[in-house]
Design an enzyme around this catalytic site. Structure first.
Site, mmCIF file in Angstrom:
data_model
loop_
_atom_site.group_PDB
_atom_site.id
_atom_site.type_symbol
_atom_site.label_atom_id
_atom_site.label_comp_id
_atom_site.label_asym_id
_atom_site.label_seq_id
_atom_site.Cartn_x
_atom_site.Cartn_y
_atom_site.Cartn_z
ATOM 1 N N MET A 190 40.199 47.117 -0.553
ATOM 2 C CA MET A 190 41.181 48.184 0.428
ATOM 3 C C MET A 190 41.621 49.717 -1.047
ATOM 4 O O MET A 190 42.100 50.659 -0.796
ATOM 5 C CB MET A 190 42.146 48.154 1.098
ATOM 6 C CG MET A 190 42.595 47.074 2.338
ATOM 7 S SD MET A 190 43.532 47.060 3.088
ATOM 8 C CE MET A 190 44.645 46.807 2.469
ATOM 9 N N HIS B 153 40.347 41.956 -8.032
ATOM 10 C CA HIS B 153 38.856 42.410 -7.331
ATOM 11 C C HIS B 153 37.547 42.236 -8.482
ATOM 12 O O HIS B 153 36.673 41.912 -8.117
ATOM 13 C CB HIS B 153 39.077 44.024 -7.444
ATOM 14 C CG HIS B 153 39.815 44.383 -6.162
ATOM 15 N ND1 HIS B 153 41.315 45.205 -6.073
ATOM 16 C CD2 HIS B 153 40.091 43.913 -4.669
ATOM 17 C CE1 HIS B 153 41.656 45.637 -5.640
ATOM 18 N NE2 HIS B 153 41.205 44.681 -4.204
ATOM 19 N N GLN C 43 42.039 33.788 -2.725
ATOM 20 C CA GLN C 43 42.871 33.042 -2.332
ATOM 21 C C GLN C 43 44.050 33.829 -2.807
ATOM 22 O O GLN C 43 44.912 33.135 -1.641
ATOM 23 C CB GLN C 43 42.755 31.862 -3.645
ATOM 24 C CG GLN C 43 43.631 30.780 -4.132
ATOM 25 C CD GLN C 43 43.697 30.756 -2.306
ATOM 26 O OE1 GLN C 43 42.378 29.686 -1.940
ATOM 27 N NE2 GLN C 43 44.483 29.530 -1.773
ATOM 28 N N MET D 273 48.504 39.630 -9.569
ATOM 29 C CA MET D 273 47.217 40.874 -9.623
ATOM 30 C C MET D 273 47.654 41.743 -8.277
ATOM 31 O O MET D 273 47.252 41.614 -6.910
ATOM 32 C CB MET D 273 46.081 41.319 -10.399
ATOM 33 C CG MET D 273 46.488 40.620 -11.722
ATOM 34 S SD MET D 273 44.424 41.534 -12.042
ATOM 35 C CE MET D 273 45.528 40.980 -13.657
HETATM 36 P P1 AMP Z 1 42.571 43.839 -0.393
HETATM 37 O O1 AMP Z 1 42.246 45.394 -1.741
HETATM 38 O O2 AMP Z 1 43.873 44.374 -1.156
HETATM 39 O O3 AMP Z 1 42.533 43.793 0.431
HETATM 40 O O4 AMP Z 1 41.475 42.211 -1.483
HETATM 41 C C1 AMP Z 1 40.916 42.492 -1.239
HETATM 42 C C2 AMP Z 1 39.856 41.808 -1.776
HETATM 43 O O5 AMP Z 1 40.110 40.994 -2.829
HETATM 44 C C3 AMP Z 1 40.847 40.265 -0.529
HETATM 45 O O6 AMP Z 1 39.418 39.227 -0.556
HETATM 46 C C4 AMP Z 1 41.570 39.682 -1.544
HETATM 47 O O7 AMP Z 1 42.028 38.348 -1.345
HETATM 48 C C5 AMP Z 1 40.820 40.092 -3.150
HETATM 49 N N1 AMP Z 1 42.477 39.926 -4.353
HETATM 50 C C6 AMP Z 1 43.243 40.559 -3.852
HETATM 51 N N2 AMP Z 1 44.560 40.751 -5.038
HETATM 52 C C7 AMP Z 1 44.285 38.953 -5.462
HETATM 53 C C8 AMP Z 1 43.717 38.449 -6.887
HETATM 54 N N3 AMP Z 1 44.809 39.164 -7.687
HETATM 55 N N4 AMP Z 1 42.894 37.426 -7.582
HETATM 56 C C9 AMP Z 1 41.508 37.929 -6.659
HETATM 57 N N5 AMP Z 1 41.850 38.447 -6.016
HETATM 58 C C10 AMP Z 1 42.329 39.455 -5.255
#
Ligand code: AMP
Length: 298
Positions: free
Chosen positions: A31, A38, A149, A185
């Site tokens: 997102m 990411h 995860q 993060m």
């Molecule tokens: P989001 O943009 O928050 O929807 O996240 C996109 C992808 O990044 C999802 O698969 C999340 O699980 C992954 N993600 C978000 N934060 C972290 C993190 N701190 N470490 C690893 N992957 C992450």
């Protein structure tokens, strides 16, 4: 040079061509407001494929009306630069109308694994996630999908989606990246006040304390959960959604975990207006020493 693709048709045309050439495609759905969590996913995607597509789409259907869809942090230029610097080949960035044109009427509802924890606190959230992720898979025609995860229940839901609908894609789950004090993060961390940012490492310490207890032999679910609660309660301003543990695959919650069982501890809470989630995996000791050399010393 990374390309930005705005339409599903164009994305599918490129994906078809890549597949004809025998190239392996990996997709990293996000997102946006990209951070090192990411980019670690992009790196893993690259290791598995010839072509990395990062998707940037703040999906309205996974937010409830009172949630932070409109205030979710967005910065296209920054995201473009980060994705390009990390070797992405395409940034797939559709508008809301492209993903959900007038008359769009489909929603994918996954039962059981969506009914507790995040699913209970955020009704409809996982329907939105499953539907958009399925569309991102069909748009990008990827061979691999990389997920964090950090959103453990999301990974379970997506694996179920792939299994149940026979989607031809392999799901890779990447470890959680953390700040030096343990805070996972997250794009939402920018909204923490200075004080709440300091307090926010409590999620990590609660998870670590529970994991330590498990490693020392604690198997009782209620005690494991109570250890997390006790730690979290030391910060009075926290509004806890849940701090629970469960089997990592089924999310079952037995009174007592079995030796060798893989479990996950999960926390969701508000610090100020910012909702934070985190989790940690643990394995109930099997009773067989993992350090046989210790016996040799005896
Ligand atoms: P989001 O943009 O928050 O929807 O996240 C996109 C992808 O990044 C999802 O698969 C999340 O699980 C992954 N993600 C978000 N934060 C972290 C993190 N701190 N470490 C690893 N992957 C992450």
């Amino acid at each position: 040079m990374m390309k930005v693709i705005k339409t599903i048709k164009e994305m599918q045309r490129i994906a078809d061509k890549l597949r004809e050439e025998g190239k392996k495609i990996a997709v990293v759905p996000t997102m946006g407001y990209l951070h090192e969590g990411h980019t670690s996913l992009m790196k893993i995607a690259r290791e598995h494929s010839d072509f990395v597509i990062t998707t940037l789409f703040v999906n309205p259907t996974q937010f409830a009306p009172h949630e932070d869809f409109t205030t979710y942090p967005r910065n296209f230029d920054r995201d473009f630069r980060i994705a390009e610097e990390h070797g992405c080949d395409i940034l797939f960035n559709p508008e809301v109308d492209e993903m959900y044109p007038h008359g769009f009427a489909t929603s994918i509802k996954i039962n059981n694994v969506t009914e507790k924890f995040e699913g209970e606190k955020r009704p409809g959230h996982f329907d939105g996630v499953a539907t958009v992720v399925c569309k991102l898979f069909t748009a990008t025609k990827a061979h691999f999908g990389v997920f964090g995860q950090k959103d453990v229940q999301q990974t379970i839901v997506i694996k179920k989606l792939v299994d149940d609908l026979n989607l031809d894609i392999k799901i890779i789950v990447a470890p959680t990246l953390r700040q030096s004090d343990g805070l996972a993060m997250s794009s939402r961390n920018v909204y923490l006040s200075v004080k709440d940012r300091t307090r926010s490492s409590i999620l990590y310490s609660a998870l670590t304390k529970a994991k330590d207890a498990i490693e020392k032999g604690e198997k009782r679910r209620k005690i494991i959960n109570a250890i997390m609660h006790a730690e979290l309660r030391t910060i009075h301003s926290i509004k806890l959604d849940y701090a629970m543990s469960a089997d990592v695959e089924t999310l079952d919650e037995p009174e007592e975990y079995l030796p060798g069982q893989h479990i996950v501890m999960m926390i969701a809470c508000f610090l100020g207006k910012t909702r934070l989630i985190d989790n940690m995996l643990a394995t109930i000791p099997s009773g067989i020493s993992e350090h046989p050399e210790k016996f040799e010393e005896m």
